[in-house]
Design an enzyme around this catalytic site. Sequence first.
Site, PDB file in Angstrom:
ATOM      1  N   CYS A 113      -3.175  87.550  60.688  1.00 53.95           N
ATOM      2  CA  CYS A 113      -2.037  87.739  61.251  1.00 53.95           C
ATOM      3  C   CYS A 113      -1.182  88.404  60.213  1.00 53.95           C
ATOM      4  O   CYS A 113       0.010  88.754  60.394  1.00 53.95           O
ATOM      5  CB  CYS A 113      -1.485  86.279  61.651  1.00 53.95           C
ATOM      6  SG  CYS A 113      -2.572  85.401  62.739  1.00 53.95           S
ATOM      7  N   HIS A 162       5.698  86.203  62.081  1.00 54.54           N
ATOM      8  CA  HIS A 162       4.750  86.169  62.695  1.00 54.54           C
ATOM      9  C   HIS A 162       4.985  85.191  63.695  1.00 54.54           C
ATOM     10  O   HIS A 162       5.570  84.033  63.552  1.00 54.54           O
ATOM     11  CB  HIS A 162       3.498  85.905  61.772  1.00 54.54           C
ATOM     12  CG  HIS A 162       2.366  85.463  62.700  1.00 54.54           C
ATOM     13  ND1 HIS A 162       1.986  86.447  63.720  1.00 54.54           N
ATOM     14  CD2 HIS A 162       1.485  84.424  62.677  1.00 54.54           C
ATOM     15  CE1 HIS A 162       0.716  85.834  64.330  1.00 54.54           C
ATOM     16  NE2 HIS A 162       0.641  84.537  63.723  1.00 54.54           N
ATOM     17  N   ASN A 216       0.615  84.550  70.352  1.00 53.82           N
ATOM     18  CA  ASN A 216       0.372  84.999  69.132  1.00 53.82           C
ATOM     19  C   ASN A 216      -0.574  86.192  69.366  1.00 53.82           C
ATOM     20  O   ASN A 216      -1.679  86.072  69.822  1.00 53.82           O
ATOM     21  CB  ASN A 216      -0.297  83.718  68.629  1.00 53.82           C
ATOM     22  CG  ASN A 216      -0.685  84.227  67.021  1.00 53.82           C
ATOM     23  OD1 ASN A 216      -0.813  85.361  66.496  1.00 53.82           O
ATOM     24  ND2 ASN A 216      -1.229  83.331  66.437  1.00 53.82           N
TER      25      ASN A 216
HETATM   26  O1  UT7 Z   1      -1.737  82.749  63.639  1.00 53.28           O
HETATM   27  C1  UT7 Z   1      -2.388  81.804  63.187  1.00 53.28           C
HETATM   28  C2  UT7 Z   1      -2.936  80.999  64.273  1.00 53.28           C
HETATM   29  N1  UT7 Z   1      -2.839  79.679  64.604  1.00 53.28           N
HETATM   30  C3  UT7 Z   1      -1.602  78.832  64.367  1.00 53.28           C
HETATM   31  O2  UT7 Z   1      -0.877  79.109  63.931  1.00 53.28           O
HETATM   32  C4  UT7 Z   1      -1.590  77.383  64.796  1.00 53.28           C
HETATM   33  C5  UT7 Z   1      -1.221  76.562  64.216  1.00 53.28           C
HETATM   34  N2  UT7 Z   1      -1.146  75.228  64.862  1.00 53.28           N
HETATM   35  C6  UT7 Z   1      -0.239  74.829  65.722  1.00 53.28           C
HETATM   36  O3  UT7 Z   1       0.630  75.792  66.104  1.00 53.28           O
HETATM   37  C7  UT7 Z   1      -0.238  73.617  66.313  1.00 53.28           C
HETATM   38  O4  UT7 Z   1      -1.152  72.823  65.735  1.00 53.28           O
HETATM   39  C8  UT7 Z   1      -0.795  73.666  67.755  1.00 53.28           C
HETATM   40  C9  UT7 Z   1       0.006  74.206  68.792  1.00 53.28           C
HETATM   41  C10 UT7 Z   1      -2.251  74.268  67.776  1.00 53.28           C
HETATM   42  C11 UT7 Z   1      -1.036  72.054  68.387  1.00 53.28           C
HETATM   43  O5  UT7 Z   1       0.088  71.557  68.310  1.00 53.28           O
HETATM   44  P1  UT7 Z   1       0.182  70.048  67.616  1.00 53.28           P
HETATM   45  O6  UT7 Z   1       1.380  69.658  67.885  1.00 53.28           O
HETATM   46  O7  UT7 Z   1      -0.089  70.253  66.089  1.00 53.28           O
HETATM   47  O8  UT7 Z   1      -0.666  69.369  68.570  1.00 53.28           O
HETATM   48  P2  UT7 Z   1      -2.015  68.465  67.900  1.00 53.28           P
HETATM   49  O9  UT7 Z   1      -2.972  69.190  67.660  1.00 53.28           O
HETATM   50  O10 UT7 Z   1      -1.587  67.386  67.068  1.00 53.28           O
HETATM   51  O11 UT7 Z   1      -2.472  67.746  69.204  1.00 53.28           O
HETATM   52  C12 UT7 Z   1      -1.796  66.897  69.843  1.00 53.28           C
HETATM   53  C13 UT7 Z   1      -2.606  66.513  71.451  1.00 53.28           C
HETATM   54  C14 UT7 Z   1      -4.116  66.361  71.161  1.00 53.28           C
HETATM   55  O12 UT7 Z   1      -4.229  65.037  71.815  1.00 53.28           O
HETATM   56  P3  UT7 Z   1      -4.713  63.716  71.351  1.00 53.28           P
HETATM   57  O13 UT7 Z   1      -5.810  64.037  70.200  1.00 53.28           O
HETATM   58  O14 UT7 Z   1      -3.220  63.235  70.531  1.00 53.28           O
HETATM   59  O15 UT7 Z   1      -4.900  62.961  72.439  1.00 53.28           O
HETATM   60  C15 UT7 Z   1      -4.586  67.494  71.761  1.00 53.28           C
HETATM   61  O16 UT7 Z   1      -5.845  67.293  72.184  1.00 53.28           O
HETATM   62  O17 UT7 Z   1      -2.357  67.578  72.319  1.00 53.28           O
HETATM   63  C16 UT7 Z   1      -3.782  67.746  72.964  1.00 53.28           C
HETATM   64  N3  UT7 Z   1      -3.713  69.395  73.158  1.00 53.28           N
HETATM   65  C17 UT7 Z   1      -3.281  69.813  74.362  1.00 53.28           C
HETATM   66  N4  UT7 Z   1      -2.626  69.063  75.525  1.00 53.28           N
HETATM   67  C18 UT7 Z   1      -2.339  69.705  76.327  1.00 53.28           C
HETATM   68  C19 UT7 Z   1      -4.236  70.361  72.357  1.00 53.28           C
HETATM   69  N5  UT7 Z   1      -3.923  71.471  73.266  1.00 53.28           N
HETATM   70  C20 UT7 Z   1      -3.546  71.203  74.437  1.00 53.28           C
HETATM   71  C21 UT7 Z   1      -2.848  71.788  75.333  1.00 53.28           C
HETATM   72  N6  UT7 Z   1      -2.597  71.268  76.607  1.00 53.28           N
HETATM   73  N7  UT7 Z   1      -3.108  73.209  75.449  1.00 53.28           N
END
Ligand code: UT7
Length: 336
Positions: A122, A263, A293
């Site tokens: 990215c 980004h 993204n």
């Molecule tokens: O260009 C670089 C590429 N990547 C990034 O920049 C990603 C950076 N990370 C992020 O943006 C965030 O970590 C995410 C958007 C990927 C996730 O958000 P978060 O607030 O960090 O959520 P989390 O990983 O702490 O997950 C919270 C919950 C989980 O459930 P449990 O374990 O708490 O029961 C996930 O399983 O949300 C769940 N979850 C979803 N729920 C509904 C994960 N993806 C989804 C989804 N819909 N699409």
Amino acid sequence: MELPPQVKNPVPIAIRGAGYYLPDRVLTNADLEKMVETSDEWITERTGIKERRVADPAMSTSDMAICAAKRALANANMQPGEIDMIICATITPDMQFPSTACLIQKGIDARGAFAFDVSAACTGFIYALANAYTFIASDYVKNVLVIGAEKMSSITDYTDRNTCVLFGDGAGAVVLSRTDNPGHGIVDFILESDGRNALWLQVPAGGSRIPASTSSIGERMHYISMEGREVFKFAVTAMKRTTVRIAERNNLKAEDITWLIPHQANKRIIDAAAAALGLDASHIHFNIQKYGNMSAASTAVGLAEVILEKKPKAGDHLLLVAFGAGMTWGSLLIRW
Ligand code: UT7
């Protein structure tokens, strides 16, 4: 940690033209609700994304890049034969080799150029712009076409809700040349990386470590795998640091930044970087809600949108900031 290097006595190298291309097909949060267990509410709150573009199966990264490049050349009022060098930032090349940049060279018929790809995920478009700057500053070349293009849908696992809601396809391009306007153009950049956490974001198979096989396909190893929380924490720190550092060392305050072009991985990460600088939201260019993204294409499309639609004035400051797999991160400052 040592301070990153700084551009000394900047040579005036400016953007002569810009263009971008986005596929027509829109994939909304409502569409994704039918594919995986997710909701519009979750995606919007956690990321800021409402929809993203997805290229047709027959359209490759270079096809999108060629469209963006042709638009940038037309906007610069230049012919392909005037381009000396083509750099394409991508992690979704058409194929392992030849480079996507060479396919773009063929597509636009830029016979006098040499071409190569940059792989910095990215952050790739910022790395590519910095490469273009140094080649022009050393008088090795005059006119450079820089492209950020990605078909992220080709490496996205649409059964994995942790990643499939995040990514989209697109391409942005600019033409850079020396100008006779001292103090304008690219005035500074910061490029950094830390390979210790290289595997937080990866496509595990398809390279020399795990070549494609029936088992790599069965185990879905040709798709993005991501430690989302780790990447998020890292991104907030890196984006804040590079944004503040490049502003401070160029004696710029928040009110001097006309457009922050970050980004577009997650709106919460962008908000944190802008807050560290004290920048008002009205000076941030967002396209995450429309495109998700697009990896290296996010800042490329963002920069082209700002140039073509927000029409910067002489003296305006455009600040690009990004982070990505590697881990890589960086920033690049343009004085219009
Ligand atoms: O260009 C670089 C590429 N990547 C990034 O920049 C990603 C950076 N990370 C992020 O943006 C965030 O970590 C995410 C958007 C990927 C996730 O958000 P978060 O607030 O960090 O959520 P989390 O990983 O702490 O997950 C919270 C919950 C989980 O459930 P449990 O374990 O708490 O029961 C996930 O399983 O949300 C769940 N979850 C979803 N729920 C509904 C994960 N993806 C989804 C989804 N819909 N699409």
